[in-house]
Design a protein around this motif. Structure first.
Motif, PDB file in Angstrom:
ATOM      1  N   GLY A  22      65.290  -6.047  33.051  1.00 41.77           N
ATOM      2  CA  GLY A  22      64.059  -6.160  34.226  1.00 41.77           C
ATOM      3  C   GLY A  22      62.916  -6.442  33.519  1.00 41.77           C
ATOM      4  N   TRP A  23      62.651  -6.722  32.119  1.00 37.92           N
ATOM      5  CA  TRP A  23      61.423  -7.269  31.318  1.00 37.92           C
ATOM      6  C   TRP A  23      61.833  -8.647  30.665  1.00 37.92           C
ATOM      7  CZ3 TRP A  23      64.347  -2.876  30.984  1.00 37.92           C
ATOM      8  CH2 TRP A  23      65.248  -2.490  29.973  1.00 37.92           C
ATOM      9  N   PRO A  28      57.327 -15.382  26.417  1.00 42.86           N
ATOM     10  CA  PRO A  28      56.503 -14.443  26.361  1.00 42.86           C
ATOM     11  C   PRO A  28      54.953 -14.902  26.597  1.00 42.86           C
ATOM     12  CG  PRO A  28      57.297 -14.749  24.102  1.00 42.86           C
ATOM     13  CD  PRO A  28      57.847 -15.887  25.081  1.00 42.86           C
ATOM     14  N   PHE A  29      54.692 -15.528  27.546  1.00 49.47           N
ATOM     15  CA  PHE A  29      53.504 -16.212  27.711  1.00 49.47           C
ATOM     16  C   PHE A  29      52.028 -15.593  27.407  1.00 49.47           C
ATOM     17  CE2 PHE A  29      50.203 -16.951  30.874  1.00 49.47           C
ATOM     18  CZ  PHE A  29      49.362 -17.849  30.084  1.00 49.47           C
ATOM     19  N   PRO A  30      51.803 -14.523  28.062  1.00 53.37           N
ATOM     20  CA  PRO A  30      50.498 -13.859  27.975  1.00 53.37           C
ATOM     21  C   PRO A  30      50.423 -13.280  26.653  1.00 53.37           C
ATOM     22  CG  PRO A  30      51.686 -12.845  30.093  1.00 53.37           C
ATOM     23  CD  PRO A  30      52.496 -13.652  29.184  1.00 53.37           C
ATOM     24  N   GLY A  52      62.012  -4.081  21.488  1.00 52.85           N
ATOM     25  CA  GLY A  52      63.315  -4.411  22.018  1.00 52.85           C
ATOM     26  C   GLY A  52      64.016  -5.312  21.450  1.00 52.85           C
ATOM     27  N   ALA A  53      64.692  -6.427  22.628  1.00 56.74           N
ATOM     28  CA  ALA A  53      65.181  -7.707  21.913  1.00 56.74           C
ATOM     29  C   ALA A  53      64.441  -8.815  22.554  1.00 56.74           C
ATOM     30  CB  ALA A  53      66.500  -7.542  22.333  1.00 56.74           C
ATOM     31  N   SER A  54      62.975  -8.808  22.454  1.00 56.42           N
ATOM     32  CA  SER A  54      62.302  -9.623  23.181  1.00 56.42           C
ATOM     33  C   SER A  54      62.205 -11.202  22.407  1.00 56.42           C
ATOM     34  CB  SER A  54      60.751  -9.164  23.415  1.00 56.42           C
ATOM     35  OG  SER A  54      59.926  -9.934  22.729  1.00 56.42           O
ATOM     36  N   THR A  55      61.820 -12.138  23.220  1.00 53.97           N
ATOM     37  CA  THR A  55      61.631 -13.492  22.698  1.00 53.97           C
ATOM     38  C   THR A  55      60.389 -13.585  21.845  1.00 53.97           C
ATOM     39  OG1 THR A  55      60.910 -14.190  24.586  1.00 53.97           O
ATOM     40  CG2 THR A  55      63.204 -14.533  24.344  1.00 53.97           C
TER      41      THR A  55
END
Ligand SMILES: C[S@@+](CC[C@H](N)C(=O)[O-])C[C@H]1O[C@@H](n2cnc3c(N)ncnc32)[C@H](O)[C@@H]1O
Length: 209
Positions: A22-23, A28-30, A52-55
């Motif tokens: 859900g995230w 990851p624009f901003p 986490g495993a964010s882009t």
């Protein structure tokens, strides 16, 4: 022994594809925009707390950032994050498993030019955990360095992944950081979850005085 918080997050990352969390953000624009606006040298140390495993990490590598620290309580999340990268690119990142509410390895860092937090701080619903977070940021971020916070806004969700959250306005984030930081800019951002639901966030960028 694994803490219950670590267990919680490891279970989430084990049971869900990253793109269905859900995230998840394809772009990851901003975060990228706010990090770029800090205009720090590309070799300066940048922390992504609760990465986490964010882009975000692959995006920042593409932009030439060379000194990235991806820190998370969940070793499973970080293993998934590494798997998104080719081995050579993964080796350029400092991966650290640590709990920001009970920090250990993270306390070895210093002179951090940018501290970035998207959707982590708002899980700290206990006052003493927020105090610990503040003291870590205060200790690690260099004078003139930046702190970027992305949290659920006042009209945002009251819980996420089964955990309660604390919602923020720009004013309450500013109040949290206090006199040692100046507010550089802020923005409201509505994030669209993979389910299509909308989640209002507030982002703020501070500079340590
Ligand atoms: C909602 S996710 C956001 C992940 C990432 N920042 C993003 O924007 O995609 C929250 C992340 O914070 C991590 N986390 C939660 N509590 C933490 C803590 N006390 N210390 C470090 N990481 C934590 C979780 O494992 C999870 O990866």
């Amino acid at each position: 022994m694994e803490s219950s918080l670590k267990h919680h997050w490891n279970k989430i990352y084990t049971n869900n594809p990253i793109t269905q969390t859900g995230w998840y953000e394809a772009e990851p624009f901003p975060s990228v925009q706010l990090i770029e606006q800090c205009a720090v040298p590309k070799h300066a140390p940048v922390v992504d707390i609760g990465s986490g495993a964010s882009t975000l990490i692959p995006n920042l590598l593409d932009l030439g950032y060379q000194n990235l620290y991806a820190i998370d309580i969940s070793d499973i999340a970080l293993e998934k994050a590494k798997a998104l990268l080719e081995q050579a690119r993964s080796a350029q990142v400092h991966w650290m498993v640590d709990d920001i509410t009970n920090p250990s390895a993270v306390l070895q860092l210093q002179n951090i030019a940018i501290w970035h937090d998207r959707a982590v701080f708002h899980f700290l619903t206990k006052e003493h955990h927020r105090r610990t977070y503040h003291s870590v940021v205060q200790k690690l971020v260099m004078p003139g360095g930046f702190v970027i916070m992305g949290t659920f806004a006042m009209d945002g969700a009251e819980e996420c992944s089964g955990l309660p959250v604390q919602r923020y306005s720009v004013e309450s984030l500013y109040e949290f950081y206090g006199a040692g930081f100046r507010l550089v800019e802020s923005l409201d951002y509505t994030y669209q979850m993979p389910s299509g639901d909308l989640r209002p966030y507030v982002y703020a960028r501070f500079q340590k005085i």
